[in-house]
Design an enzyme around this catalytic site. Structure first.
Site, PDB file in Angstrom:
ATOM      1  N   GLN A   1      -9.904 -27.396 -11.162  1.00  0.00           N
ATOM      2  CA  GLN A   1     -11.168 -27.228 -10.437  1.00  0.00           C
ATOM      3  C   GLN A   1     -12.164 -28.335 -10.792  1.00  0.00           C
ATOM      4  OE1 GLN A   1     -12.006 -25.286  -8.026  1.00  0.00           O
ATOM      5  NE2 GLN A   1     -10.764 -23.437  -8.103  1.00  0.00           N
TER       6      GLN A   1
ATOM      7  N   CYS B   1     -11.700 -20.771  -0.599  1.00  0.00           N
ATOM      8  CA  CYS B   1     -12.531 -21.974  -0.470  1.00  0.00           C
ATOM      9  C   CYS B   1     -12.896 -22.217   0.992  1.00  0.00           C
ATOM     10  CB  CYS B   1     -11.813 -23.188  -1.058  1.00  0.00           C
ATOM     11  SG  CYS B   1     -10.232 -23.562  -0.256  1.00  0.00           S
TER      12      CYS B   1
ATOM     13  N   ASP C   1      -5.293 -17.292  -4.387  1.00  0.00           N
ATOM     14  CA  ASP C   1      -6.257 -18.401  -4.357  1.00  0.00           C
ATOM     15  C   ASP C   1      -5.644 -19.507  -3.492  1.00  0.00           C
ATOM     16  OD1 ASP C   1      -8.207 -20.276  -4.793  1.00  0.00           O
ATOM     17  OD2 ASP C   1      -7.750 -20.595  -6.919  1.00  0.00           O
TER      18      ASP C   1
ATOM     19  N   CYS D   1     -22.932 -42.169   3.304  1.00  0.00           N
ATOM     20  CA  CYS D   1     -21.800 -41.627   2.546  1.00  0.00           C
ATOM     21  C   CYS D   1     -21.426 -40.249   3.078  1.00  0.00           C
ATOM     22  CB  CYS D   1     -22.172 -41.539   1.068  1.00  0.00           C
ATOM     23  SG  CYS D   1     -20.898 -40.779   0.044  1.00  0.00           S
TER      24      CYS D   1
END
Length: 454
Positions: free
Chosen positions: A285, A410, A383, A80
């Site tokens: 999120q 991120c 962001d 996976c």
């Protein structure tokens, strides 16, 4: 000339991990990437491929195991692509992620003296995902469901995923078992045949409400009533069943049309006292527990007294904006996705926060216009997506010069790149706080605090 050859077998020492979790060993300076190997280990490898500057090898045997090596508990971990570092202890994951951020800040941002704090991790780093996107398909005459194998669109068939909710597991296994009996054929990407493409399961942590989204190739869905009955039987907490239609020959999950089949159009969640309505396609999120930590850190760096005007670029459905609005004089959010702005306005109303303004459009165009209209910001929060801030937005920040910038990232590499640009324009990065939003994976979020140099 390359110092190694394809099919050669070697004993090598692993020095590092890449950003996607592969071990790195060097033979006469030539890097080899080895899936499953950990730093500090001596490993036997089989060289699979050699390119001009680097190569790939298969791990055959570990000679000296890292003290951070653990047995991955997931039965499909090796195939996976959802998790990359389950074989690394959580303590080891925290060390790796801090190094990932610090190395990027130092190497790309050229900021070796900026403090990068220890990662804020989870007490229990499992079962944290509030959204699961499960592909369905056929293999050897049977229905399969699970997650895509690494770097492919072949499904790693499973009934269990240890980072998603138990309810998602129950629905994945139950729908897979009953699908053909109900009369629904799973979609095949190669031939563009079949009906059910994905099942998306969303769970609101605060309320326990569950939404199930059935992504189908066609709008016509005569088995809808039977599927709703099965879903409610499997997971009684379900309050919404939605159909999303994607007729395109694509690997993009969602289509443009969304229809509520049964129950509510949205589910409601709460983070840090702020309420949110979440629709089938809302950006929200994935890890609600750590979202509170991440946004709490952004709020701390914003250092609001109640007198500030704040701009939130890339505001999405208003998640950070509404946190800020509870402490600020006024918050303005901008987002290029128009439906997200509608969600943000609705969420502001839901929370009784009238000190907000949300507008759809490119941040690099909307923010300069706000400034021309006299709407100047003391604090600017960004962001952005993984590609980082738009170059024009960075130029806008440097021109408008808010006193403080809070950068929620991120992607450590693009964070470091953008910090360098802001530093060159007169800002000073005070500190960076990594937050682990995605345990068992190599992804790491970080919040940076920048102050305009006087």
């Amino acid at each position: 000339m390359k110092p190694v050859s394809k099919n050669e077998r070697l004993l090598v020492h692993v020095e590092d991990l890449t950003h996607d979790g592969a071990g790195v060993a060097k033979v006469e300076g030539y890097p080899l990437f080895i899936h499953g190997a950990l730093p500090g280990e001596d490993v036997h490898i089989h060289v699979l491929k050699t390119l001009k500057s680097y190569g790939f090898a298969k791990l055959l045997q570990v000679e000296n195991a890292s003290p951070f090596r653990v047995e991955a508990p997931c039965p499909v971990f090796d195939t996976c692509g959802g998790c990359q570092i389950q074989h690394l202890s959580y303590e080891g994951q925290m060390t790796f992620k801090r190094k990932l951020v610090r190395d990027a800040i130092t190497r790309i941002g050229k900021l070796p003296d900026v403090p990068v704090h220890a990662v804020k991790g989870m007490e229990d780093p499992w079962r944290y995902r509030n959204k699961s996107q499960i592909p369905f398909g056929m293999e050897n005459g049977r229905v399969v469901a699970g997650f895509y194998q690494s770097r492919s669109h072949r499904i790693a068939d499973t009934d269990i995923c240890l980072i998603q909710t138990p309810e998602a597991d129950t629905l994945m296994a139950g729908i897979k078992q009953k699908l053909m009996e109900i009369g629904i054929e799973p979609y095949e990407e190669e031939t563009h045949r079949g009906q059910l493409r994905h099942v998306v399961v969303r769970k609101a942590r605060a309320t326990g409400e569950i939404m199930v989204v059935l992504i189908t190739k066609k709008r016509k869905f005569p088995q809808a009533a039977r599927v709703v009955e099965l879903i409610r039987e499997l997971v009684p907490e379900t309050v919404s069943v939605v159909q999303n239609v994607n007729p395109e020959k694509t690997n993009v999950i969602f289509g443009d049309e969304t229809i509520t089949v049964w129950g509510k159009d949205v589910i409601e969640d709460k983070i840090g006292g702020v309420r949110f309505e979440i629709s089938a396609r809302s950006f929200y999120q994935i890890n609600p527990e750590q979202t509170e930590v991440l946004y709490g850190q952004a709020l701390e760096y914003a250092n609001l007294t109640g007198n500030e005007t704040v701009i939130d670029a890339y505001c999405g459905i208003g998640t950070i904006s509404l946190f800020l609005a509870k402490r600020a004089k006024f918050v303005m959010g901008v987002e290029i996705v128009a439906p997200a702005i509608e969600d943000a306005k609705r969420n502001a109303e839901l929370n009784g926060l009238s000190n907000t303004l949300f507008e759809a459009g490119p941040a690099e165009q909307v923010i300069p216009r706000w400034y021309k209209e006299g709407r100047q910001a003391d604090v600017l929060v960004v962001d952005p997506p993984r590609k980082g801030c738009d170059e024009q937005l960075l130029r806008t920040i440097l021109k408008q010069r808010p006193q403080r910038v809070v950068y929620v990232s991120c992607n450590p590499a693009t964070l470091a790149r953008d910090l360098r640009i802001l530093e060159d324009g007169g800002y000073r990065t005070q500190e960076v706080q990594p937050v682990d939003m995605f345990p068992q994976s190599t992804h790491c979020e970080a919040v940076a605090w920048l102050q305009l140099e006087k």
